[in-house]
Design an enzyme around this catalytic site. Sequence first.
Site, PDB file in Angstrom:
ATOM      1  N   SER A 148       0.862  -1.179   0.000  1.00  0.00           N
ATOM      2  CA  SER A 148       0.000   0.000   0.000  1.00  0.00           C
ATOM      3  C   SER A 148       0.895   1.224   0.000  1.00  0.00           C
ATOM      4  O   SER A 148       2.087   1.138   0.355  1.00  0.00           O
ATOM      5  CB  SER A 148      -0.867   0.002   1.267  1.00  0.00           C
ATOM      6  OG  SER A 148      -1.491   1.251   1.486  1.00  0.00           O
ATOM      7  N   TYR A 161      -2.422  -1.235  10.464  1.00  0.00           N
ATOM      8  CA  TYR A 161      -2.311  -1.368   9.011  1.00  0.00           C
ATOM      9  C   TYR A 161      -0.959  -0.844   8.530  1.00  0.00           C
ATOM     10  O   TYR A 161      -0.265  -1.499   7.739  1.00  0.00           O
ATOM     11  CB  TYR A 161      -3.457  -0.604   8.356  1.00  0.00           C
ATOM     12  CG  TYR A 161      -3.607  -0.831   6.874  1.00  0.00           C
ATOM     13  CD1 TYR A 161      -4.395  -1.873   6.392  1.00  0.00           C
ATOM     14  CD2 TYR A 161      -2.984   0.001   5.942  1.00  0.00           C
ATOM     15  CE1 TYR A 161      -4.556  -2.076   5.026  1.00  0.00           C
ATOM     16  CE2 TYR A 161      -3.125  -0.202   4.581  1.00  0.00           C
ATOM     17  CZ  TYR A 161      -3.925  -1.237   4.128  1.00  0.00           C
ATOM     18  OH  TYR A 161      -4.073  -1.442   2.778  1.00  0.00           O
TER      19      TYR A 161
END
Length: 266
Positions: A148, A161
């Site tokens: 990401s 995350y």
Amino acid sequence: MTTTITSTDATGRPAGMPDLSGRTALVTGAASGIGRACARHLAAAGAKVRAVDVNAEGLDSLAAEITAETEVLDLTDLDAAERVAAGAGADILVNNAGVQLVRPLEEFPPDGFERILRLMLHAPFRLIRGALPHMYGQGWGRIVNISSVHGLRASPYKAAYVAAKHGLEGLSKVAALEGAAHGVTSNCVCPAYVRTPLVERQIADQAAVHGIPEARVISDIMLTDSARKELIEPAEVAAAVGYLCAPEAAGITGISLPLDGGWTAH
């Protein structure tokens, strides 16, 4: 009226799509979003797809679209994850499965932090560990980790995350260094916000922690750092994954490929 003509090569694949005939691809989180797009793309490129997800209904829907072997599996069962990878005969491993939880650090539930790290860092390690003997044995393999932009940058309220994706970046680079002598590449694809159920589920949480209406989350929070003010489509990510799996990508390893609309150009 506009007519779109898509050219094909001698095999019937769309022109420019890699030839992955004879290869087996194991894709996690394949029932929806990026994982589903990757499964479809790799199948179209000729790969035999093994699709893994905790969502049985989503896997059934995928199997109705493409030829794929499916397995319902909770990847937080780490021993089971490694067994699946070891038994898959996977030439290609796409580590995609993930979840999100948006909370301030002082309110972040420890069990939620642990679960996200288990799913998004520990499980990819165990999947890579299980897949490598087959890849090493044949002298060819492709590991693509769906990271990401948050593997390269941090944002508030996403402690687990961000930590997991930063860890995945490091794991991928180690796999690249160790795998190079065996014909195995390992890379990360780092998208910004993609039009997926995972992103859609974040909107209410983001609105709550930032104290703004849900309607403003995409423009004011998600795309504020992106020069391209559009969500990325899952097919865009899948195309990048497909390229990294191609025989022609043998020299690309240990990289983090941003698909971030210019976010990291700042």
